[in-house]
Design a protein around this motif. Structure first.
Motif, PDB file in Angstrom:
ATOM      1  N   TRP A  17       5.310  42.540  -5.646  1.00 56.15           N
ATOM      2  CA  TRP A  17       5.943  43.866  -5.532  1.00 56.15           C
ATOM      3  C   TRP A  17       7.012  43.849  -4.452  1.00 56.15           C
ATOM      4  N   GLU A  53      -0.327  40.127  -6.411  1.00 60.56           N
ATOM      5  CA  GLU A  53       0.355  41.306  -6.948  1.00 60.56           C
ATOM      6  C   GLU A  53       1.173  42.013  -5.867  1.00 60.56           C
ATOM      7  N   ASN A  54       0.615  42.119  -4.658  1.00 61.21           N
ATOM      8  CA  ASN A  54       1.351  42.761  -3.569  1.00 61.21           C
ATOM      9  C   ASN A  54       2.551  41.923  -3.137  1.00 61.21           C
ATOM     10  N   ILE A 105       0.320  49.078  -3.044  1.00 58.47           N
ATOM     11  CA  ILE A 105       1.451  49.376  -3.933  1.00 58.47           C
ATOM     12  C   ILE A 105       1.599  50.880  -4.172  1.00 58.47           C
ATOM     13  N   SER A 151      -2.050  46.661 -13.287  1.00 56.81           N
ATOM     14  CA  SER A 151      -0.681  47.167 -13.446  1.00 56.81           C
ATOM     15  C   SER A 151       0.114  46.401 -14.487  1.00 56.81           C
ATOM     16  N   GLU A 200       4.860  53.117  -3.019  1.00 51.47           N
ATOM     17  CA  GLU A 200       5.595  53.969  -3.955  1.00 51.47           C
ATOM     18  C   GLU A 200       5.682  55.398  -3.437  1.00 51.47           C
TER      19      GLU A 200
END
Length: 547
Positions: free
Chosen positions: A348, A344-345, A316, A411, A320
């Motif tokens: 995203w 989580e990935n 992530i 996060s 970004e």
């Protein structure tokens, strides 16, 4: 008395041969030499951010543009130390050609430029300019980016490790010792002081201040050396000083570790990791960095240096960074290996649908084996009833949903995990195969089957399994192995680079950016010479036409 010592002036020993060089030494450089391509490409860059890194006071002795050309070409030719670069600038015609008539820089000038001037921001800017230049010329496509990571050893002592758990245990042990021994020592000198169960540093400092005030008020002379007897209050003050020093050191070590489990004393940003270059074959941990690289059409478009041993937490922040560097230029697809898979990935990339993710699930290879498909303890091999929201085990018993556990990632992403339990495990003939030990101290007779399921993650993994099994997914996965891992093989094997020269995350990132620029120039040179410009994806002969 005459001596036969040689003269300091070596011209007296020459044979009289006159070396004749052309006025323009450039004629001795081949027309297809990589140094000519490097010089032509680097002349098209904007170095405003590099010049901004200099101080406004004084003057710039050497042109940053020329120093950068020298360093990039040195990394192309396996000459990366400052003294080797200085020698090349004095003796090698290709380096002299890049100097443009200036005298050879000193090794201190080269080292100072690499450590202090070439910051990560300036290096990233030049790399992005090179990528944009290649993209505008149609030599690089941003349709698919291949990301992979490798671990490279840091310039740190192998035995300078500090472990976070060890520092925490030493802290607890020291606080327990202070709580047990300090009351008797204070009673001996007649000082009353409240001692909590876990005394803090500020409280010890306050106590030390009172002890020094007592020493000054009583006029006690502090002694040291052989044959001198120390007073009880002097011994107490020295004991407090030792405890304070240890407590400060342990607290500092835990703070430096942060979210990591270790660091090196000689390079605080380096973490102890398993390396592929295990010469002793004993699994020794070495201080190193996790280097993540994004590749498009064989060219490196970005890099991310991390102190985290795991790749899953680097995707992530790396994405970004790429979105910031290439604002306005969308990367169509991102292909990574199974080490980057996480809920989580997945979330995203669902929040940024302009970029499509291709990641091999961590159980993709295991699911091909018969042992995996016949394992009755796995959730994937159990029948699921969506209406009843329950699983059925191999013995026909129901595992019903009992509760939902919610956790949060670093996060802030909320992850909901459903817990399914079976209350009919007593006397089951398949209990030994169905329930694993997993370090539980309970005997098998007292345990029952429990599974934890994240429904969102299961849905994401199932959709990704179908995506990577498509012809396009197979083609992208093949190219990831060729392009992403090929750059690491070139750096480690052909350029013989397995250890960083600089220390600290920022300096290591700047050093890797020099390698990225050097590799891109080399790839461009080989593509031009071999007539392979515009080749983005390698399509094996076994793949269907039209891909």
């Amino acid at each position: 008395m005459k001596t036969n010592l040689p003269q300091t002036d070596y011209t007296t020993m020459t044979s009289g041969f006159q070396l004749v060089m052309p006025l323009d030494c450039e004629v001795n450089i081949e027309k297809n030499a990589p140094v000519r391509l490097l010089n032509a490409v680097m002349e098209r860059m904007d170095y405003s951010k590099l010049y901004a890194a200099y101080s406004r006071l004084g003057r710039i002795e050497y042109s940053p543009k020329i120093l950068l050309k020298i360093m990039v070409y040195g990394y192309m030719r396996k000459q990366i130390s400052s003294r080797a670069l200085e020698a090349c600038c004095r003796e090698n015609l290709h380096f002299i050609y890049l100097l443009e008539g200036q005298r050879a820089p000193d090794h201190n000038t080269i080292n100072r430029f690499r450590k202090k001037i070439l910051t990560q921001e300036a290096g990233q800017d030049i790399l992005c300019q090179l990528v944009v230049l290649l993209h505008e010329r149609g030599l690089l496509s941003l349709e698919a980016a291949f990301i992979d990571g490798t671990k490279i050893e840091a310039n740190a002592n192998k035995y300078s490790f500090v472990w976070k758990k060890a520092a925490a245990k030493k802290t607890d042990k020291l606080l327990k010792r202070i709580h047990e021994e300090l009351p008797a020592k204070l009673k001996e000198v007649g000082i009353r002081f409240y001692i909590p169960e876990k005394i803090a540093v500020r409280q010890l400092k306050k106590l030390r201040k009172r002890i020094y005030a007592r020493i000054d008020a009583d006029g006690i002379v502090l002694v040291s050396g052989k044959g001198k007897r120390k007073t009880p209050i002097q011994r107490l003050s020295e004991w407090i000083d030792q405890c304070l020093a240890k407590l400060k050191q342990y607290t500092k070590d835990i703070h430096i570790c942060g979210n990591r489990n270790s660091f090196s004393k000689t390079d605080h940003d380096a973490t102890f990791m398993h390396m592929k270059e295990d010469y002793m074959r004993n699994g020794q941990l070495k201080p190193g960095y996790n280097v993540n690289v994004a590749t498009c059409s064989d060219f490196i478009i970005g890099s991310y240096i991390s102190s985290d041993r795991n790749d899953v937490h680097t995707l992530i922040p790396f994405m970004e960074q790429l979105r910031k560097n290439y604002a306005g230029r969308n990367i169509g697809s991102v292909v990574v290996d199974s080490g980057y898979e996480s809920e989580e990935n997945y979330c995203w990339f669902e929040a940024h649908p302009e970029t499509e993710l291709y990641v091999k699930p961590s159980n993709h290879e295991m699911a091909k084996h018969r042992k995996y498909r016949t394992d009755i303890s796995r959730r994937e091999n159990m029948a699921y009833d969506a209406q009843a929201d329950a699983y059925t085990c191999a013995n026909g018993k129901l595992l019903q949903r009992t509760r939902e556990k919610k956790t949060h990632t670093a996060s802030g992403l909320e992850i909901a995990t459903s817990v399914y339990e079976c209350n009919e495990c007593d006397g089951c003939p398949l209990k030994e195969k169905c329930i694993r030990a997993c370090g539980s101290k309970k005997p098998l007779e007292e345990r029952y089957k429990v599974i934890y399921v994240s429904k969102r993650f299961a849905r994401q993994r199932q959709a990704m399994e179908a995506k990577i099994s498509s012809p396009k997914g197979c083609l992208l996965r093949v190219n990831r192995s060729i392009q992403a891992e090929g750059n690491f093989a070139y750096v480690k094997q052909d350029l013989d680079f397995r250890r960083f020269l600089l220390r600290g995350n920022m300096k290591v990132a700047a050093e890797w950016l020099l390698f990225s620029l050097a590799l891109n120039i080399l790839h461009l040179h080989h593509k031009i010479q071999n007539r392979r410009l515009g080749s983005d994806l390698k399509i094996p002969s076994s793949f269907p036409a039209g891909l």
